[in-house]
Design an enzyme around this catalytic site. Structure first.
Site, PDB file in Angstrom:
ATOM      1  N   LYS A  18      45.176  38.507  38.650  1.00 51.02           N
ATOM      2  CA  LYS A  18      44.698  38.120  39.977  1.00 51.02           C
ATOM      3  C   LYS A  18      43.722  39.157  40.538  1.00 51.02           C
ATOM      4  CE  LYS A  18      48.036  37.803  42.824  1.00 51.02           C
ATOM      5  NZ  LYS A  18      47.999  39.222  43.223  1.00 51.02           N
TER       6      LYS A  18
ATOM      7  N   THR B 270      42.006  41.274  38.778  1.00 51.24           N
ATOM      8  CA  THR B 270      40.829  41.249  37.912  1.00 51.24           C
ATOM      9  C   THR B 270      39.874  40.141  38.336  1.00 51.24           C
ATOM     10  OG1 THR B 270      42.132  42.120  36.069  1.00 51.24           O
ATOM     11  CG2 THR B 270      40.058  41.025  35.521  1.00 51.24           C
TER      12      THR B 270
ATOM     13  N   ARG C  91      44.671  45.916  47.942  1.00 50.48           N
ATOM     14  CA  ARG C  91      45.718  46.858  48.336  1.00 50.48           C
ATOM     15  C   ARG C  91      45.620  48.147  47.518  1.00 50.48           C
ATOM     16  NH1 ARG C  91      50.858  43.630  47.031  1.00 50.48           N
ATOM     17  NH2 ARG C  91      49.423  42.810  45.457  1.00 50.48           N
TER      18      ARG C  91
ATOM     19  N   LYS D 257      55.007  47.461  35.990  1.00 52.83           N
ATOM     20  CA  LYS D 257      53.995  46.468  36.323  1.00 52.83           C
ATOM     21  C   LYS D 257      52.570  46.965  36.113  1.00 52.83           C
ATOM     22  CE  LYS D 257      52.281  43.648  40.161  1.00 52.83           C
ATOM     23  NZ  LYS D 257      50.959  44.259  40.225  1.00 52.83           N
TER      24      LYS D 257
ATOM     25  N   ALA E  79      54.658  42.367  47.818  1.00 55.50           N
ATOM     26  CA  ALA E  79      54.722  40.979  48.286  1.00 55.50           C
ATOM     27  C   ALA E  79      56.092  40.350  48.081  1.00 55.50           C
ATOM     28  CB  ALA E  79      53.667  40.141  47.580  1.00 55.50           C
TER      29      ALA E  79
ATOM     30  N   PHE F 118      51.353  38.686  44.046  1.00 55.13           N
ATOM     31  CA  PHE F 118      52.128  37.716  43.277  1.00 55.13           C
ATOM     32  C   PHE F 118      51.612  36.289  43.476  1.00 55.13           C
ATOM     33  CE2 PHE F 118      55.426  41.200  43.839  1.00 55.13           C
ATOM     34  CZ  PHE F 118      55.217  41.712  42.581  1.00 55.13           C
TER      35      PHE F 118
ATOM     36  N   PHE G  27      41.788  34.511  28.316  1.00 51.07           N
ATOM     37  CA  PHE G  27      42.270  35.555  27.422  1.00 51.07           C
ATOM     38  C   PHE G  27      41.732  35.289  26.018  1.00 51.07           C
ATOM     39  CE2 PHE G  27      44.790  36.823  30.853  1.00 51.07           C
ATOM     40  CZ  PHE G  27      45.554  37.943  30.552  1.00 51.07           C
TER      41      PHE G  27
ATOM     42  N   TRP H 166      37.262  39.589  32.677  1.00 56.72           N
ATOM     43  CA  TRP H 166      37.831  40.779  32.033  1.00 56.72           C
ATOM     44  C   TRP H 166      36.863  41.294  30.969  1.00 56.72           C
ATOM     45  CZ3 TRP H 166      39.026  42.538  27.215  1.00 56.72           C
ATOM     46  CH2 TRP H 166      39.849  43.680  27.143  1.00 56.72           C
TER      47      TRP H 166
END
Length: 560
Positions: A75, A77, A98, A109, A277, A305, A385, A413
């Site tokens: 998210k 990225t 954030r 994480k 979150a 999230f 991906f 990415w």
């Protein structure tokens, strides 16, 4: 021979960053409106709001996602990549994110600085101590705890019941051993013995307050409203009663100023505040988002999230506090994560599996319904991906078309802004074509119980809510204390729409269990704790810290 794929940190360490003064000048910020924090970071003055008060706000684009899985959704990225792509198509855009917490950075994480060729830099600084904002929040929070215990030690003039102190201490690390502690041992001079505990700093009410405050006066007022304990007669005791709101504000005066950095492609990024979150409201600061909207034509921001957590809280809490009107939502999904929601094990995700993908689409469907519930235009971004097959991508695209969902593939990415140009064009087109009809899940005049019921049924898809006896008693107490008109911040697992992290996909016939309510009166909401969610996480068996090091030139190793 397989080619070496650079790690995020290797990519970041080879970035060609501009000096921060060049980023500042590109935004039209005046000399007296910023302070350098080294060569590549800056603090921005809130006086920018005064100068640009009458300037029209830019469009606010919220990036959210499906429920996260170990497969990764990207998210942040996509947020960074979309911001870079908007600038590539000659739109003036700023990203607002954030600040990463050291807890997940050194735990499991990871950070929140994007990935691949869609990162914010200097990545090492941002993921470690950055400009010290989180440390300032830790200090202010623990200063309040110390002042509270000192008041009790020095005669307890306010008649505080030491059994009903609700202000814990905090630390910006995952440390399960500190969840429950006993303090004040060692005799009369060492304090009053009592049970206490630690939360992670990003779960602190002071973090939420910093992120929801509009200016210094608002910050001080909110700090004064924090409830820290109750008296023998069960009356709430606030920071105002302790007369320390001025001292706490002083500790936070610099932390309130947002931080300006840049992406790998030199797109401006404001990174400020970092509430989780799943246990807090999961959005960067009101100040950062509103300042970006004054400085740019497009603001790309994210909420933590899935849409059931961060987006819900952005739309029901942050928009109220900051008087923000969102214009569009991007919902990030990956083939990998959808296959996990469809029942595939993590070690089999690189194999094509159309059946699992179709099963996992139920999760995406619910999050699209949630954003439609808020009346907002939306685009699904497929974050590509390397192992995604053309058949899988086409299956997802076709499903979106059949459901009337606008969809676009993003490869940010690997390709940075270039990989998000189609997504950027799609977002701009939707903004011009579809008008927001923004509405919230509940009215402030609803009771706390009604607000929780509406979130659980409309956002999670629950059948009902079960309140523990303790929660039922608290609902009555909070109503009698005049807190019933506040928004609700749900503390829930991020992995499932339910409060059971094992129920992936789109569970049905479930009940949300509210075990306890916590007043965050300074922040301006009531926290509802569901399931087994923890406010102080623990470390995994093999923490990310085990792979971290530093070379002889002072460069970080193993930081993603």
């Amino acid at each position: 021979m397989s080619r070496h794929v650079k790690s995020d940190i290797e990519i970041a360490q080879h970035a060609k960053m501009k000096r921060i003064k060049d980023i500042v000048s590109g935004l039209g910020i005046l000399f007296e409106e910023w302070e350098p924090f080294g060569h590549f970071k800056a603090k921005l003055s809130l006086s920018i709001f005064d100068r640009l008060e009458k300037k029209e706000n830019g469009k606010v684009i919220l990036v959210t996602a499906i429920n996260p899985t170990p497969a990764g959704e990207g998210k942040s990225t996509v947020t960074v990549g979309l911001g870079q792509a908007l600038n590539k198509i000659n739109k003036k855009a700023i990203i607002t994110l954030r600040e990463p917490s050291l807890g997940p950075t050194m735990g499991m994480k990871g950070g929140a600085a994007g990935g691949g060729y869609s990162q914010v830099v200097p990545m090492e600084d941002i993921n470690l101590h950055f400009t010290g904002d989180i440390h300032a929040i830790t200090t202010a929070h623990n200063a309040l705890a110390a002042l509270l215990d000192n008041h009790i030690q020095r005669g307890n003039e306010l008649n505080i019941d030491v059994r009903r102190i609700v202000w814990k201490r905090v630390l910006d690390l995952n440390d399960r051993a500190l969840r429950n502690v006993v303090i004040g041992l060692g005799g009369a001079m060492q304090g009053v013995p009592r049970e206490d505990g630690f939360d992670i700093t990003v779960a602190s009410e002071i973090m939420a307050i910093l992120c929801l405050s509009k200016n210094l006066d608002d910050l001080k007022h909110r700090l004064s409203q924090i409830v820290v304990a109750y008296t023998i007669n069960q009356d709430p005791i606030t920071v105002k009663d302790l007369k320390v709101e001025g001292a706490l504000t002083l500790l936070l005066k610099d932390a309130l100023k947002p931080n300006l950095v840049q992406t790998l492609e030199n797109t401006p990024a404001i990174i400020h505040g970092g509430p989780f979150a799943n246990i807090a409201h999961g959005c960067n600061s009101v100040i950062a988002t509103k300042m970006a909207a004054k400085l740019a034509d497009y603001v790309v921001t994210e909420a933590g999230f899935g849409a059931d957590l961060g987006a819900e809280k952005f739309l029901n809490i942050k928009t109220r506090a900051g008087e923000i009107n969102p214009d569009l939502v991007v919902i990030v999904a990956t083939i990998r994560a959808l296959k996990m929601h469809g029942g595939v094990a993590k070690d089999q995700l690189q194999d094509e599996n159309l059946d699992a993908l179709k099963n996992g689409l139920e999760n995406l469907q619910k999050h699209v319904e949630t954003i439609r519930h808020f009346g907002l235009p939306h685009v699904v971004a497929i974050n590509r991906f390397v192992h995604d097959t053309e058949r899988e991508i086409n299956t997802l695209k076709l499903w979106c078309v059949e459901q009337g969902i606008t969809v676009e593939l993003a490869n940010v990415w690997e390709q940075g802004g270039d990989g998000g140009v189609e997504l950027a064009h799609r977002v701009v087109t939707e903004l011009e074509k579809v008008k927001s009809n923004f509405k919230r899940t509940y009215e402030l005049t609803d009771s706390l119980e009604e607000k929780i019921q509406k979130i659980a049924t409309n956002i999670y898809g629950a059948q009902d809510v079960h309140f523990s006896d303790k929660a039922k008693k608290q609902l009555e107490e909070f109503h009698n204390l005049g807190w019933g008109s506040l928004p609700v911040c749900m503390a829930k697992t991020q992995y499932s729409l339910s409060d059971d992290p094992k129920k992936l996909g789109r569970p049905s016939d479930f009940t949300i269990s509210v075990r306890e309510l916590k007043p965050s009166i300074g922040a301006g909401f009531i926290v509802a704790l569901t399931g087994d969610v923890m406010t102080m996480p623990g470390l995994p068996k093999e923490p990310a810290a085990l792979k971290m090091d530093i070379d002889e030139r002072g460069r970080a190793i193993g930081l993603f």
